[in-house]
Scaffold this active site. Structure first.
Site, PDB file in Angstrom:
ATOM      1  N   CYS A   1       0.887  -1.158   0.000  1.00 24.87           N
ATOM      2  CA  CYS A   1       0.000   0.000   0.000  1.00 24.87           C
ATOM      3  C   CYS A   1       0.929   1.214   0.000  1.00 24.87           C
ATOM      4  CB  CYS A   1      -0.951  -0.022   1.198  1.00 24.87           C
ATOM      5  SG  CYS A   1      -0.154  -0.085   2.811  1.00 24.87           S
ATOM      6  N   LYS A   2       0.388   2.398   0.128  1.00 20.74           N
ATOM      7  CA  LYS A   2       1.217   3.589  -0.018  1.00 20.74           C
ATOM      8  C   LYS A   2       2.461   3.554   0.877  1.00 20.74           C
ATOM      9  CE  LYS A   2       1.310   8.570   0.029  1.00 20.74           C
ATOM     10  NZ  LYS A   2       0.705   9.817   0.482  1.00 20.74           N
TER      11      LYS A   2
END
Length: 148
Positions: free
Chosen positions: A87-88
């Site tokens: 994810c980010k």
């Protein structure tokens, strides 16, 4: 620093920046990527991919994706591949998915699964909403085990 953190021989976790490093992906033999975000990019290599369109927000329903993601990761493992979940920031969403996989397919308790992921990537910390969803998932898995 770019790095893919190894949870098991076949399961890795990272942030988006590292996940989009073709050199790292090739070096680690990644064959499938699960992108747990709504807009983070996929690597440009021709790998298998799945997007889980969830924000890092405690009110988001990540629980509804646990079974699908755990199944895909296990499928990649069984075929001798390596799966990267990201994810980010590689801290909350991707960690929750990896923990759910360890609970489902390695039959670990939530706390033990969390500890394994945290050792691999010390910054992991699922948000409070995802943590409570993992607790619910643990209860579901325990009930399934009793009914078998």
């Amino acid at each position: 620093m770019l790095q893919l953190c190894k949870i098991t021989d076949s399961l890795l976790i990272s942030n988006t920046k590292s996940a989009c490093s073709e050199e790292l992906l090739t070096q680690e033999g990644v064959t499938f990527c699960i992108n747990v975000s709504r807009q983070q990019p996929f690597p440009s290599l021709g790998l298998g991919t799945l997007r889980v369109p969830v924000l890092d927000d405690p009110s988001e329903n990540l629980h509804s994706y646990f079974e699908q993601c755990a199944g895909i990761i296990e499928d990649v493992v069984q075929k001798g591949g390596r799966c990267l979940v990201y994810c980010k920031n590689g801290r909350s969403r991707s960690a929750a998915v990896c923990i759910a996989y360890l609970m489902k397919h390695r039959h670990l308790k939530l706390e033990d699964a969390f500890e394994i992921v945290r050792i691999a990537r010390p910054v992991v910390q699922p948000n409070v909403g995802f943590w409570s969803q993992l607790k619910e998932y643990e209860q579901c898995l325990q009930e399934e085990a009793l009914n078998e």
